[in-house]
Design an enzyme around this catalytic site. Structure first.
Site, mmCIF file in Angstrom:
data_model
loop_
_atom_site.group_PDB
_atom_site.id
_atom_site.type_symbol
_atom_site.label_atom_id
_atom_site.label_comp_id
_atom_site.label_asym_id
_atom_site.label_seq_id
_atom_site.Cartn_x
_atom_site.Cartn_y
_atom_site.Cartn_z
ATOM 1 C CE LYS A 185 6.134 3.135 6.854
ATOM 2 N NZ LYS A 185 5.084 3.131 7.900
HETATM 3 C C1 LIG Z 1 5.372 3.284 9.234
HETATM 4 C C2 LIG Z 1 4.254 3.723 10.117
HETATM 5 C C3 LIG Z 1 4.491 4.233 11.417
HETATM 6 C C4 LIG Z 1 5.869 4.272 12.043
HETATM 7 O O1 LIG Z 1 6.732 5.165 11.419
HETATM 8 P P1 LIG Z 1 8.302 5.144 11.779
HETATM 9 O O2 LIG Z 1 8.909 6.126 10.855
HETATM 10 O O3 LIG Z 1 8.762 3.733 11.537
HETATM 11 O O4 LIG Z 1 8.418 5.532 13.196
HETATM 12 C C5 LIG Z 1 3.403 4.696 12.142
HETATM 13 N N1 LIG Z 1 2.149 4.642 11.647
HETATM 14 C C6 LIG Z 1 1.875 4.155 10.421
HETATM 15 C C7 LIG Z 1 0.475 4.106 9.954
HETATM 16 C C8 LIG Z 1 2.923 3.690 9.601
HETATM 17 O O5 LIG Z 1 2.634 3.190 8.385
#
Ligand SMILES: *Cc1c(COP(=O)(O)O)cnc(C)c1O
Length: 464
Positions: free
Chosen positions: A112
């Site tokens: 993220k």
């Molecule tokens: C947010 C997150 C996901 C999922 O991502 P999406 O975009 O919601 O599909 C998967 N793995 C981790 C470690 C995350 O922080």
């Protein structure tokens, strides 16, 4: 570039406004009206570029003049310069022709950061230019909150409020949020669960009168188009580093809200040869159920060892459905409304179009742990539970032995000790920049699970 709503009724917006908006006023999500498309020759000419320069080429059309080119180029250099690895998104090999794209080299050790480090800088630029202040409100079960706070901590024009369920996020995740000092940063520990936090955020977006018409709320979840946009880049980057665009790639993506994998779908539409996209879910498998059985139906939330993928509905799936239904907002409106109460079946021919490129697979906690163990035994490489789900799904659904298989490594294993320990392995050390995390001073406020109390807190902090 214009952005339009998936439900066809909200006004179209330019980049600046889409950046500063959450849901569209008709309840839909914003998507670009058209996508830039590139020939293989053009994509080939980007080979060898550093990450931030590739990002500039790919993102420039989306930003479309809202930021002068030289400033945008500098912004991207700063954004990806804070990552802990010079390659920004390095590839690790775990088998013949099988790779993990390490997207956890950013400040909070999860993918993220790619979007939220950029989002903070984009917001700062646009707000400064407009002389405007905004309020960010977001709910987190862990990764989003810390990445949003890290991304926005320097933004003078933003007050940021992150709600997390009190005593229900891991200590590392909590400390990553609560140890960042700043008068504009507010961590609210809610006596409730993640859903309670999310409901309060949703309600606040729906009726913003507690901000007295003087501030607007900005979304930091993947509803925000800028987050999706930033994630397109690493699909190109990984591909170019493995012989693309002259070879087709397969990507396996640990999925919750369908944001990350939707970025891969967009990369493909922009011309990147991608032969397969794998939707890898945990036990919260609504996406796997719709892909395999054509029933789109909510099930109760299950708490798993991969908490960042614990969801009931996948909000960004609406962006894919919009394409599958020929961008007909009225049809989408009806479909999404029905989903609130019923099990929805999609038109088979339209679903078949998605299945041309998407496969799906669901992995339970036991198999997640087993996969962490197996890959460690085979290679000495330690996966986090989310990435492990991606690797397992890749191995179960792979279509071609020739196309490189790239699983997106969405988090560093140090963030998810329980899964690593259940695999009988030792949790690794915190990376260098976080070695004193457990000693740093924390700041957060515990609040009851009451919307009015939370909003009063926000109002008070903003207008003091
Ligand atoms: C947010 C997150 C996901 C999922 O991502 P999406 O975009 O919601 O599909 C998967 N793995 C981790 C470690 C995350 O922080």
């Amino acid at each position: 570039m214009k952005y339009i709503s998936t439900r066809g009724e909200a006004p179209s917006l330019n980049f600046e406004d889409v950046l500063l908006t959450g849901l569209a006023s008709d309840g839909g999500l914003y998507v670009p009206e058209t996508l830039p498309e590139y020939s293989l020759d053009e994509i080939r000419s980007w080979r060898g570029l550093p990450y931030h320069e590739l990002a500039f080429r790919i993102l420039k059309p989306f930003v479309d003049g809202a930021i002068p080119d030289d400033e945008f180029a500098t912004m991207l250099k700063d954004t990806y310069g804070v990552f802990g690895h010079k390659a920004v998104a390095p590839l690790a090999q775990i088998d013949h022709n099988e790779f993990v794209l390490e997207l956890f080299q950013g400040p909070t050790l999860a993918f993220k950061d790619f979007a939220l480090q950029l989002l903070g800088r984009l917001l700062d630029h646009v707000l400064e230019k407009r002389g405007e202040r905004v309020v960010i409100m977001g709910a987190t079960s862990g990764d989003t909150g810390s990445a949003a706070i890290e991304g926005c901590k320097r933004c003078k024009n933003i007050d940021i409020f992150i709600l997390h369920p009190h005593n229900r996020v891991s200590e590392v995740q909590r400390r990553q949020m609560t140890t960042i000092a700043g008068d504009n940063i507010h961590n609210l520990a809610i006596d409730g669960n993640f859903d309670d936090c999310q409901s309060m955020v949703k309600a606040s977006f729906g009726d913003q009168s507690f901000l007295r018409g003087e501030r607007r709320l900005v979304a930091v979840n993947s509803i925000n188009w800028a987050r999706i946009m930033a994630q397109i880049v690493y699909y190109f980057y990984a591909s170019l580093n493995l012989g693309g665009p002259d070879r087709e790639m397969a990507f396996s993506v640990p999925t919750g809200n369908f944001g990350d994998i939707f970025a891969g779908y967009l990369a493909r539409k922009m011309g990147l040869p991608i032969g397969q996209l794998i939707v890898a879910t945990n036990q919260n498998d609504i996406l796997h159920r719709v892909m395999s059985n054509n029933v789109y139906e909510k099930h109760p939330l299950a708490h798993t060892l991969s908490p960042s993928m614990d969801i009931v509905v996948s909000s960004n799936f609406e962006r894919l459905l919009f394409d599958l239904y020929d961008r007909d907002g009225a049809v989408l409106n009806d479909l999404m409304r029905r989903l609130n109460t019923d099990a929805v079946t999609l038109d088979e021919a339209r679903l078949a179009k998605a299945r041309d490129v998407f496969d799906s697979y669901a992995v339970n906690d036991d198999v997640t742990v087993e996969t962490i163990r197996t890959v460690f035994d085979e290679t000495g490489y330690l996966l986090d539970p989310h990435t492990a789900i991606g690797v397992k799904a890749a191995r179960e659904t792979r279509r071609s032995a020739i196309n490189p298989m790239i699983t997106l490594g969405t988090a560093h294993p140090v963030k998810f000790a329980p899964a690593v320990e259940r695999a009988g392995l030792k949790t690794p050390e915190l990376p260098h920049h976080l070695t004193d995390l457990m000693e740093r001073e924390e700041r957060y406020t515990v609040l009851p699970n009451e919307l009015q109390r939370v909003q009063a807190y926000v109002t008070d902090a903003v207008f003091g």
